[in-house]
Design an enzyme around this catalytic site. Structure first.
Site, mmCIF file in Angstrom:
data_model
loop_
_atom_site.group_PDB
_atom_site.id
_atom_site.type_symbol
_atom_site.label_atom_id
_atom_site.label_comp_id
_atom_site.label_asym_id
_atom_site.label_seq_id
_atom_site.Cartn_x
_atom_site.Cartn_y
_atom_site.Cartn_z
ATOM 1 N N GLU A 46 87.164 -14.888 53.081
ATOM 2 C CA GLU A 46 86.139 -13.940 53.530
ATOM 3 C C GLU A 46 84.837 -14.256 52.802
ATOM 4 O O GLU A 46 84.811 -14.377 51.577
ATOM 5 C CB GLU A 46 86.599 -12.505 53.246
ATOM 6 N N ARG A 47 83.787 -14.412 53.580
ATOM 7 C CA ARG A 47 82.462 -14.776 53.043
ATOM 8 C C ARG A 47 82.511 -16.092 52.269
ATOM 9 O O ARG A 47 81.760 -16.294 51.303
ATOM 10 C CB ARG A 47 81.888 -13.676 52.146
ATOM 11 N N ASN A 103 90.360 -7.165 50.295
ATOM 12 C CA ASN A 103 90.936 -6.648 51.544
ATOM 13 C C ASN A 103 92.330 -7.253 51.595
ATOM 14 O O ASN A 103 92.572 -8.282 52.205
ATOM 15 C CB ASN A 103 90.101 -7.077 52.752
ATOM 16 N N GLU A 160 85.748 0.768 53.391
ATOM 17 C CA GLU A 160 85.732 -0.082 54.589
ATOM 18 C C GLU A 160 87.118 -0.183 55.223
ATOM 19 O O GLU A 160 87.582 -1.270 55.558
ATOM 20 C CB GLU A 160 85.172 -1.470 54.242
ATOM 21 N N ARG A 182 87.714 -0.794 42.091
ATOM 22 C CA ARG A 182 86.333 -1.010 42.571
ATOM 23 C C ARG A 182 85.657 0.298 42.974
ATOM 24 O O ARG A 182 86.286 1.177 43.569
ATOM 25 C CB ARG A 182 86.332 -1.974 43.759
ATOM 26 N N ASP A 202 74.748 -3.596 48.330
ATOM 27 C CA ASP A 202 75.777 -4.598 48.621
ATOM 28 C C ASP A 202 75.253 -6.019 48.447
ATOM 29 O O ASP A 202 75.054 -6.716 49.442
ATOM 30 C CB ASP A 202 76.285 -4.391 50.059
ATOM 31 N N GLU A 232 76.656 -14.566 50.313
ATOM 32 C CA GLU A 232 76.821 -13.882 51.598
ATOM 33 C C GLU A 232 75.483 -13.494 52.223
ATOM 34 O O GLU A 232 75.304 -13.610 53.430
ATOM 35 C CB GLU A 232 77.686 -12.632 51.391
ATOM 36 N N HIS A 268 69.053 -5.410 53.574
ATOM 37 C CA HIS A 268 70.024 -5.200 54.638
ATOM 38 C C HIS A 268 69.380 -5.257 56.025
ATOM 39 O O HIS A 268 69.627 -4.406 56.879
ATOM 40 C CB HIS A 268 70.697 -3.827 54.441
ATOM 41 N N TRP A 286 75.256 0.898 59.075
ATOM 42 C CA TRP A 286 75.445 -0.526 59.349
ATOM 43 C C TRP A 286 74.222 -1.114 60.055
ATOM 44 O O TRP A 286 74.184 -2.306 60.340
ATOM 45 C CB TRP A 286 76.712 -0.755 60.197
#
Ligand code: GCW
Length: 809
Positions: A257-258, A300, A381, A414, A454, A482, A610, A632
């Site tokens: 991921e990323r 995740n 998430e 976290r 983030d 990212e 963002h 988002w």
């Protein structure tokens, strides 16, 4: 006080701010002065502040006796007459796989002779796997650097022994008067000293543990690979943060991921039987920069990692890493008791669930006695967590802490949480976690991302850092880029890491910097940790690009010593990775030091955040407003309308500023004192309001910054041209190609964002700046095409012609 370089193009606007938000501390900036100790700055082992240049060994090492280096073209290497000559032909091609552990022969005859006299055989140390690894690395490194294979002996056979060991493993080390120095370097640190052993000149690498010796060997190799003198050498260093952990977001199917550097390093299907050299090289690289732990799997998480069969595979990796002082950790899925345990709940108040985790911990430690612990992403998430059962984050963490405590492991819980409710996403982690301070369990650490949002190109430090005095807090940094141009864009993160580590939270009075919060000293914690989301994969160059290696390197070095300056770290990385030649060192470190601010300027200047494309997080998409969750959408963050732009988080807005300690709060809350670099993060500012720093209106300043960001990349391309022929042709060409892509894409970001903001504000591009190459629809339409591959993101449609200057000549 901080000195802030706002422009990345050499025309700098200096401002003095209270916060370290955008600024490097003034004493650590600047290209090494010529003729002397270029990058030869020695850090005090355990004191605050950036090391002063020119007093000893590598940055972060207390040192003495390490003399001057070549500092610029024509300057001397050893106080004599040595210069780096232009190679008659470019050095042999490299693919980057050796990282900074290349060990090429020293090209300065005088220095080479000095090394051959002082470092010509390796003596003993003991026979543990760690000491064997230390010896092997020393032989490999010094043989390469001196161009002569070093023998290993039991005793010094003449002048020039490198004597390794601990007082326990080596009677030679035990016989030396090192007790006082060793008392200061703890379990993992080291002492390196030029001395006499049995009447023969020697260099001793001593430590209290075998892993400390290994760290010392890498410290010595870094020193020699930087062409520093070893006369009267005396260096010591010890880590300030205990657990320096890479977080892999690697999935069990081999995807990352990323991740932008190829597939995951972990061959789950060939483990535990196959231990590839790649694992060992990974461990060597980490040990060389002081990384002490690795979370193998994505936060995740897949519960399957915790099955008996997979734990055997994890154990095989732990065995491979152990000699290098690296412990394995796992991300634990909170619902694992249901998914692999056969229970019908994961409620932390259920005794069956608690027993299951305790049993799982026993099982893990049966296979991996030095297992580091669990990392947990819960109720974030879509991940399961204690709130699914009406329990708090602390209840969940405490359950895992209780399971791990008998074995000495930790849980890293976290704090990256945000929900659909609430007016301002950046407030939420603080609102959720602060009331729980002190109730996470004895071996729990709350892991906090550097910023409240983030991993954006620039954010203020997270208000949680410093706000939970009764709980050890780990800082989570993202090494994989990212939001900073993935594999291609040059963005050296040392300056970002430094900015956050130096930021003063004022949580416990002035001087409560993030570094002091994280190393535990601000609030007297005995456990401490720092995490970096890894950027490595199966690509030959490990990190997706040659320059991305520097971010892995910088994480390790600054995790070991958060007081190291980004400049010194860049300097030592360039020396080892490309060349010590001042004609390489100066331009390349210069590019690196300017690179992150350039990227901020062409992506998200003045505190924007963002505004990237949804999902892939790569190109610009400030217009997006159709996501299912308000937070988002880029429009949620920039809040541009006809009157102005920016998110009002002052006391009259969302009030997020109130989460900071008073001096920080006051500075951020006031439009007069907020740093320009965070202005739109905290305030909604009229398009025509004048900025006192530049005298420009906000709109003009936005255009200016977007434009200087793009043109900075043109400058990097020019600087890079100057190293042609001084490094190998392959890496030269690969970096050249990526800089070109970066230049196009910087222009894409600028043009797309300015077109969009112009359409909202009704303003036009002022004279003196290039018009965007295309209309807004062109950029909006790109969203469907770019990138076609999120793991190697590119946008071919913007690679046409040569990007022209954004600030018109
Ligand atoms: O930045 C976001 C990423 C997610 C990531 C998440 C997190 C692992 O886009 O990919 O998930 O943060 O940190 O948990």
């Amino acid at each position: 006080m901080f000195r802030c370089q706002i422009s990345a193009r050499g025309i700098s606007a200096l401002g003095v701010f209270l916060l370290g938000t955008a600024c490097a501390p003034s004493q650590s900036t600047g290209v090494p002065s010529s003729g002397g100790a270029a990058g030869n700055s020695a850090g005090q082992s355990n004191s605050g502040g950036k090391p002063a240049a020119g007093t000893g060994g590598s940055p972060g090492e207390a040192g003495a006796g390490a003399g001057p280096l070549a500092g610029s073209a024509g300057q001397t290497a050893a106080g004599g007459s040595e210069t780096y000559l232009t190679p008659s032909e470019p050095p042999q091609d490299e693919d980057g796989s050796s990282l900074w552990l290349r060990y090429p022969k020293v090209p300065l005859p005088g220095r080479l002779a000095e090394y051959r006299a002082a470092l010509n055989h390796v003596v003993g140390g003991g026979d543990s796997a760690t000491l064997e690894a230390a010896r092997a690395e020393l032989v490999k490194g010094l043989s390469g650097l001196t161009g002569a294979e070093l023998p290993v002996a039991d005793q010094p056979t003449g002048d020039g022994a490198v004597v390794l060991g601990t007082p326990k493993s080596s009677s030679l080390v035990q016989g030396l008067p090192l007790v006082d120095q060793l008392a200061k370097v703890g379990a993992e640190g080291y002492v390196i000293q030029a001395t006499s052993v049995g009447g023969k000149a020697a260099i001793v690498v001593a430590a209290n543990s075998d892993v400390g010796v290994l760290h010392g060997v890498f410290g010595l190799l870094r020193h020699v690979a930087s062409h520093r003198t070893v006369n009267e050498l005396m260096l010591s260093s010890a880590p300030k943060i205990q657990r320096r952990v890479l977080n892999h977001w690697d999935n069990m199917d081999g995807t990352v991921e990323r991740g932008y550097a190829g597939k995951s390093l972990w061959g789950w299907s060939s483990l535990p039987g196959t231990i590839s050299q790649r694992y060992l090289d990974y461990a060597r690289a980490n040990a060389s920069i002081g990384v002490s732990g690795v979370v193998l799997n994505n936060v995740n998480a897949n519960a399957q990692i915790l099955t008996a069969q997979n734990l055997d595979k994890v154990a095989a990796l732990a065995t491979a890493f152990r000699p290098y002082g690296i412990a394995v950790y796992l991300s634990a899925r909170f619902s694992a008791p249901i998914e692999i345990g056969g229970l019908n709940t994961a409620d932390p108040s259920s005794s069956a669930v608690r027993q299951w985790w305790a049993g799982k911990a026993d099982e893990i430690y049966g296979k991996i006695p030095d297992f580091g612990g669990f990392l947990v992403k819960a109720n974030s998430e879509g991940q399961p967590g204690p709130q699914d059962y009406g329990r708090s984050h602390a209840d969940g963490a405490k359950m895992l802490s209780d399971a791990l405590t008998p074995h000495g492991g930790v849980v890293m819980w976290r704090a990256f949480v945000y929900s659909t409710e609430g007016s301002d996403r950046i407030r939420q982690a603080y609102d959720e976690f602060k009331p729980l301070d002190g109730s996470f369990g004895s071996n729990a650490i709350v892991q906090v991302k550097n910023g409240p949002l983030d991993f954006q190109p620039r954010e203020p430090f997270s208000a949680l850092l410093g706000a939970m005095p009764k709980t050890p807090l780990a800082l989570e940094l993202q090494i994989t880029k990212e939001y900073l141009g993935a594999d291609t864009h040059l963005a050296y993160l040392g300056t970002l890491f430094e900015e956050v580590l130096d930021a003063d939270t004022h949580a416990n009075g002035p001087g409560s910097t993030v570094a002091r919060v994280v190393d535990g000293s601000a609030h007297g914690h005995t456990i401490s940790a720092i995490a970096g989301v890894a950027n490595v994969g199966m690509d030959a160059d490990w990190s997706g690009s040659h320059f991305n290696q520097a971010n892995w390197y910088a994480f390790g070095r600054m995790a070991w010593d958060p007081d190291l300056s980004a400049k010194d770290v860049a300097d030592e990385w360039v020396r080892q990775t490309f060349s010590n030649d001042p004609l390489v060192l100066a331009p390349v470190t210069g590019m690196m030091m300017d690179s992150r601010q350039a990227l901020v300027n062409y992506m998200t200047p003045l505190g924007l955040a963002h505004i990237m494309g949804t999902g892939h997080h790569y190109g610009p998409a400030p217009w997006v407003d159709d996501q299912s969750r308000a937070d988002w959408n880029p429009v949620y963050y920039h809040r541009a309308d006809q009157t102005g732009i920016g998110f009002d988080r002052s006391t009259s807005g969302s009030g997020a500023v109130e989460q900071y300690s008073a001096p920080v709060r006051d500075q951020l809350a006031s439009r007069a004192s907020v740093p320009d670099d965070l202005r739109l993060f905290f305030h909604h500012v009229g398009w025509d309001e004048k900025l006192s720093s530049s005298g420009r209106t906000l709109w003009d300043e936005l255009v200016h910054r977007y434009s200087t960001g793009v043109d900075a990349v043109a400058t990097f391309r020019n600087q890079w041209l100057s190293v042609e022929g001084r490094i190998d042709a392959r890496r030269y060409r690969e970096v050249t190609d990526f800089l070109k892509i970066q230049h196009y894409e910087a222009r894409w970001w600028r043009d797309a964002c300015l077109q969009y903001f112009a359409s909202v504000s009704g303003h036009e591009i002022p004279s003196g700046y290039a018009l965007p190459a295309h209309d807004l629809n062109f950029y909006k339409d790109l969203s469907a095409k770019c990138p076609s591959d999120a793991t190697k993101p590119r946008c071919n449609d913007v690679y046409t012609g040569e990007p022209s200057p954004a600030v018109l000549p």
